[in-house]
Design a protein around this motif. Structure first.
Motif, mmCIF file in Angstrom:
data_model
loop_
_atom_site.group_PDB
_atom_site.id
_atom_site.type_symbol
_atom_site.label_atom_id
_atom_site.label_comp_id
_atom_site.label_asym_id
_atom_site.label_seq_id
_atom_site.Cartn_x
_atom_site.Cartn_y
_atom_site.Cartn_z
ATOM 1 N N GLY A 145 0.816 -1.208 0.000
ATOM 2 C CA GLY A 145 0.000 0.000 0.000
ATOM 3 C C GLY A 145 0.851 1.259 0.000
ATOM 4 N N ARG A 146 1.993 1.206 0.676
ATOM 5 C CA ARG A 146 2.846 2.402 0.711
ATOM 6 C C ARG A 146 3.393 2.731 -0.670
ATOM 7 N NH1 ARG A 146 6.572 0.560 5.571
ATOM 8 N NH2 ARG A 146 6.128 -1.351 4.425
ATOM 9 N N ARG A 147 3.738 1.694 -1.412
ATOM 10 C CA ARG A 147 4.197 1.925 -2.790
ATOM 11 C C ARG A 147 3.081 2.610 -3.597
ATOM 12 N NH1 ARG A 147 3.684 -3.296 -6.113
ATOM 13 N NH2 ARG A 147 1.551 -2.659 -5.664
ATOM 14 N N ASP A 148 1.851 2.130 -3.443
ATOM 15 C CA ASP A 148 0.747 2.724 -4.202
ATOM 16 C C ASP A 148 0.426 4.137 -3.736
ATOM 17 O OD1 ASP A 148 0.500 0.639 -5.959
ATOM 18 O OD2 ASP A 148 -1.049 -0.409 -4.800
ATOM 19 N N LEU A 149 0.630 4.393 -2.453
ATOM 20 C CA LEU A 149 0.427 5.765 -1.975
ATOM 21 C C LEU A 149 1.430 6.702 -2.652
ATOM 22 C CD1 LEU A 149 -0.190 5.525 1.887
ATOM 23 C CD2 LEU A 149 -1.747 6.462 0.166
ATOM 24 N N ARG A 150 2.677 6.237 -2.738
ATOM 25 C CA ARG A 150 3.693 7.067 -3.401
ATOM 26 C C ARG A 150 3.369 7.251 -4.875
ATOM 27 N NH1 ARG A 150 7.186 4.397 0.161
ATOM 28 N NH2 ARG A 150 7.582 2.742 -1.356
ATOM 29 N N ALA A 151 2.872 6.181 -5.493
ATOM 30 C CA ALA A 151 2.548 6.243 -6.929
ATOM 31 C C ALA A 151 1.169 6.866 -7.172
ATOM 32 C CB ALA A 151 2.600 4.841 -7.523
ATOM 33 N N ARG A 152 0.488 7.205 -6.093
ATOM 34 C CA ARG A 152 -0.839 7.825 -6.168
ATOM 35 C C ARG A 152 -1.828 6.960 -6.960
ATOM 36 N NH1 ARG A 152 -0.225 12.931 -4.511
ATOM 37 N NH2 ARG A 152 -1.960 13.794 -5.696
ATOM 38 N N MET A 153 -1.961 5.722 -6.521
ATOM 39 C CA MET A 153 -2.771 4.731 -7.231
ATOM 40 C C MET A 153 -3.793 4.076 -6.317
ATOM 41 S SD MET A 153 -1.552 3.547 -10.279
ATOM 42 C CE MET A 153 -0.011 3.555 -11.203
ATOM 43 N N ILE A 154 -4.958 3.828 -6.875
ATOM 44 C CA ILE A 154 -5.960 3.010 -6.199
ATOM 45 C C ILE A 154 -5.918 1.637 -6.854
ATOM 46 C CG2 ILE A 154 -8.398 2.792 -5.569
ATOM 47 C CD1 ILE A 154 -7.331 5.458 -4.679
ATOM 48 N N ARG A 174 -14.488 7.548 -4.935
ATOM 49 C CA ARG A 174 -14.388 8.502 -3.831
ATOM 50 C C ARG A 174 -12.927 8.794 -3.499
ATOM 51 N NH1 ARG A 174 -17.295 5.972 0.605
ATOM 52 N NH2 ARG A 174 -15.874 6.470 2.305
ATOM 53 N N PHE A 175 -12.132 7.747 -3.365
ATOM 54 C CA PHE A 175 -10.720 7.958 -2.997
ATOM 55 C C PHE A 175 -9.942 8.558 -4.171
ATOM 56 C CE2 PHE A 175 -11.818 4.355 -0.031
ATOM 57 C CZ PHE A 175 -11.864 5.151 1.101
ATOM 58 N N GLU A 176 -10.249 8.094 -5.367
ATOM 59 C CA GLU A 176 -9.572 8.631 -6.554
ATOM 60 C C GLU A 176 -9.750 10.147 -6.609
ATOM 61 O OE1 GLU A 176 -9.823 7.720 -11.312
ATOM 62 O OE2 GLU A 176 -11.664 8.263 -10.284
ATOM 63 N N GLN A 177 -10.990 10.598 -6.423
ATOM 64 C CA GLN A 177 -11.264 12.026 -6.544
ATOM 65 C C GLN A 177 -10.765 12.799 -5.327
ATOM 66 O OE1 GLN A 177 -12.205 13.293 -9.349
ATOM 67 N NE2 GLN A 177 -12.366 11.251 -10.222
ATOM 68 N N ARG A 178 -10.925 12.215 -4.151
ATOM 69 C CA ARG A 178 -10.522 12.937 -2.941
ATOM 70 C C ARG A 178 -9.029 13.215 -2.942
ATOM 71 N NH1 ARG A 178 -11.119 10.048 2.733
ATOM 72 N NH2 ARG A 178 -13.320 9.972 2.144
ATOM 73 N N PHE A 179 -8.245 12.219 -3.316
ATOM 74 C CA PHE A 179 -6.790 12.381 -3.236
ATOM 75 C C PHE A 179 -6.176 12.814 -4.561
ATOM 76 C CE2 PHE A 179 -7.507 8.783 -0.093
ATOM 77 C CZ PHE A 179 -7.574 9.640 0.994
ATOM 78 N N GLY A 180 -6.984 12.883 -5.606
ATOM 79 C CA GLY A 180 -6.423 13.161 -6.922
ATOM 80 C C GLY A 180 -5.519 12.018 -7.380
ATOM 81 N N PHE A 181 -5.855 10.788 -7.001
ATOM 82 C CA PHE A 181 -5.097 9.605 -7.424
ATOM 83 C C PHE A 181 -5.667 9.090 -8.745
ATOM 84 C CE2 PHE A 181 -3.296 7.820 -3.169
ATOM 85 C CZ PHE A 181 -2.726 9.046 -2.913
ATOM 86 N N ARG A 182 -5.004 8.046 -9.272
ATOM 87 C CA ARG A 182 -5.546 7.373 -10.448
ATOM 88 C C ARG A 182 -5.891 5.931 -10.092
ATOM 89 N NH1 ARG A 182 -1.928 6.573 -14.411
ATOM 90 N NH2 ARG A 182 -0.314 7.022 -12.873
ATOM 91 N N LEU A 183 -6.873 5.387 -10.822
ATOM 92 C CA LEU A 183 -7.151 3.964 -10.674
ATOM 93 C C LEU A 183 -6.082 3.214 -11.449
ATOM 94 C CD1 LEU A 183 -11.021 3.952 -11.297
ATOM 95 C CD2 LEU A 183 -9.837 3.799 -9.116
ATOM 96 N N GLU A 184 -5.475 2.266 -10.802
ATOM 97 C CA GLU A 184 -4.433 1.461 -11.466
ATOM 98 C C GLU A 184 -5.081 0.710 -12.642
ATOM 99 O OE1 GLU A 184 -3.001 -2.404 -12.201
ATOM 100 O OE2 GLU A 184 -4.666 -2.027 -10.802
ATOM 101 N N ARG A 185 -4.278 0.376 -13.673
ATOM 102 C CA ARG A 185 -4.848 -0.083 -14.953
ATOM 103 C C ARG A 185 -5.738 -1.308 -14.843
ATOM 104 N NH1 ARG A 185 -1.069 -0.683 -20.017
ATOM 105 N NH2 ARG A 185 -2.340 -2.546 -20.179
ATOM 106 N N THR A 186 -5.227 -2.331 -14.195
ATOM 107 C CA THR A 186 -6.044 -3.544 -14.057
ATOM 108 C C THR A 186 -7.305 -3.226 -13.266
ATOM 109 O OG1 THR A 186 -3.977 -4.749 -13.980
ATOM 110 C CG2 THR A 186 -5.965 -5.960 -13.359
ATOM 111 N N THR A 187 -7.139 -2.375 -12.245
ATOM 112 C CA THR A 187 -8.286 -2.024 -11.398
ATOM 113 C C THR A 187 -9.366 -1.315 -12.215
ATOM 114 O OG1 THR A 187 -6.859 -1.889 -9.452
ATOM 115 C CG2 THR A 187 -8.982 -0.758 -9.331
ATOM 116 N N VAL A 188 -8.983 -0.374 -13.084
ATOM 117 C CA VAL A 188 -9.983 0.305 -13.925
ATOM 118 C C VAL A 188 -10.731 -0.714 -14.762
ATOM 119 C CG1 VAL A 188 -10.425 2.003 -15.731
ATOM 120 C CG2 VAL A 188 -8.427 2.232 -14.328
ATOM 121 N N GLY A 189 -9.986 -1.653 -15.320
ATOM 122 C CA GLY A 189 -10.611 -2.677 -16.164
ATOM 123 C C GLY A 189 -11.623 -3.487 -15.379
#
Ligand code: ATP
Ligand code: MG
Length: 425
Positions: A145-154, A174-189
């Motif tokens: 999770g820490r790696r994804d926090l640094r990469a700003r990924m859900i 909700r988290f994507e918009q709140r933090f301005g993160f992106r959904l990771e590719r597989t996750t978006v799919g």
């Protein structure tokens, strides 16, 4: 991990809890949103703790020692503590969840910390920090999770995550918009795939409502709503919800309308999520809105607010921005039973229309209307009776006329009120 970002008081409490855990021979962890927010340096005092062992028994002990209030939810192996200084804390037993059926609340069984983390929604929410004093601050982060926090990924933990629990679809946005993160590719799919099925239809009304209103309660819901549109999620509010360009413009104007309203009327408490829902339904038929109200099992007050959408708001807006300027008492009558949410919606609709003169007129009417709400007549029914009028429906008419005359500034004193009554006898 350094827990020093936590303010002194809760930090002290966490250390105290770590000590108690040592005494009891159980392992205790801080987990979920609060850990994520600590790493993001965002304030969050929703302390979520999990115990490898009997969470409820441990919660009772903490409550007892700290003089905190305690509510126990046996079914979820969870307890909520309320401390005298208004700090709140949830303590749960580490658990695994078995999903009998998609979209239905799972059954709960005790499990290890690793298993507990493995049932969570996203990697950034699956980090735990141990509180036992010997290991105070030791991080458990099996999903990076820490790696994804640094990469700003859900990122979800596994491919079946959205099927196990479709509310995660909304949580992801909700988290994507709140933090301005992106959904990771597989996750978006996976999300798009889950959203394209009827999984969300399996959610109960209260669970769907909760997710929608939580999303709309975020600081900037406009982008989240656009994202819902993009991911074709709005059809779960109603398959025939009209999400037109004009609706988008009104939704986009809601934040500005809310700001203006809050500055002018700081004492008015607005149900902001509902204003967004109203704006979003602005061009849908009465029947569609009715079905939405039932699907989301909205409360009576929320349903009443939804009732303003469409004809009532449009009619009021037309009259209020008409070239024939309405008198203050006409405005008062027109808006008399409008909720504050409906007034904010009026304003947002006019703001989206980009017509400066009409907007100023509407704002003037709104300010005058809110001020006029406190105007009262001096005379009452009892006075009319004393003046020799037969009690009956005409009381309401006469008192109404008095109020109108006051609101319009035609009369200012009790004597003038009496004179006006006498003219009508
Ligand atoms: P917020 O700041 O919005 O409260 P949060 O991450 O604290 O965000 P909560 O809904 O308070 O979210 O839940 C606390 C934690 O419980 C989450 O961080 C996550 O680990 C877990 N969780 C909550 N909802 C789900 C879910 N639907 N599926 C899996 N895990 C969940
Ligand atoms: Mg939380």
């Amino acid at each position: 991990m350094s827990l020093s970002k936590i303010p002194a008081r809760p930090l002290q409490l966490l250390e105290h809890i770590g000590r108690l855990a040592d005494e009891q021979g159980v392992a205790v962890y801080l987990v979920g949103g609060v850990v994520r927010d600590l790493l993001l340096k965002r304030e969050n005092l929703d302390l979520d703790l999990i115990v490898e062992g009997d969470g409820i028994a441990f919660a009772r002990l903490v409550a007892d020692r700290a003089g905190a209030g305690l509510a126990v939810f046996e079914r979820f192996a969870t307890a909520r503590l309320a401390f005298p200084d208004s700090l709140k804390m949830d303590i749960a037993t580490t658990r695994r969840e078995a999903y009998a059926e998609s979209a239905v609340l799972p059954t709960v069984q005790a499990a290890s910390i690793e298993e507990d983390l493995s049932r969570r929604d996203f990697t950034i929410n699956a980090i735990a920090v141990q509180l036992n004093l010997d290991h105070f601050g030791r991080v458990r982060d099996p999903y990076e999770g820490r790696r994804d926090l640094r990469a700003r990924m859900i990122r979800v933990l596994h491919a079946g995550s959205f099927e196990d629990d479709p509310t995660r679809i909304f949580r992801a946005i909700r988290f994507e918009q709140r933090f301005g993160f992106r959904l990771e590719r597989t996750t978006v799919g996976l999300l798009a795939q889950a959203a394209s099925t009827d999984l969300i239809r399996g959610l109960s009304g209260p669970r769907l409502r909760n997710e929608i209103l939580l999303l709309f309660a975020e600081r900037e819901p406009v982008r989240a709503i656009a994202r819902m549109g993009q991911l074709k999620l709005l059809r779960f509010l109603h398959s025939r919800l009209c999400y037109t360009k004009h609706v988008k413009q009104v939704v986009a104007a809601v934040p500005k309308a809310l700001v203006w309203w809050a500055r002018r009327f700081p004492d008015s408490v607005i149900d902001r999520p509902v204003v967004y829902l109203m704006a979003l339904s602005g061009e849908s038929s009465h029947a569609v809105v009715g079905v939405m109200i039932r699907r989301l099992t909205l409360s009576r007050v929320q349903a009443k607010n939804m009732g303003f959408v469409g004809r009532r708001v449009d009619h009021a807006l037309k009259r209020l921005t008409d070239k024939r300027t309405a008198t203050p008492s006409q405005v008062y009558r027109l808006l008399a039973d409008f909720s504050d949410e409906a007034l904010v919606l009026l304003l947002a609709k006019q703001m989206s229309a980009r017509h400066g003169a009409r907007l100023s007129l509407l704002k003037r009417h709104l300010v005058a209307y809110v001020n006029n709400k406190s105007v009262k007549t001096v005379l009452t029914g009892r006075d009319l009776q004393a003046m020799g009028l037969q009690p009956g429906p005409q009381y309401k008419t006469i008192l109404g006329k008095l109020l109108d005359a006051r609101i319009d500034g035609m009369i200012k004193t009790e004597a003038e009120e009496r004179a006006l009554v006498e003219k009508q006898m």
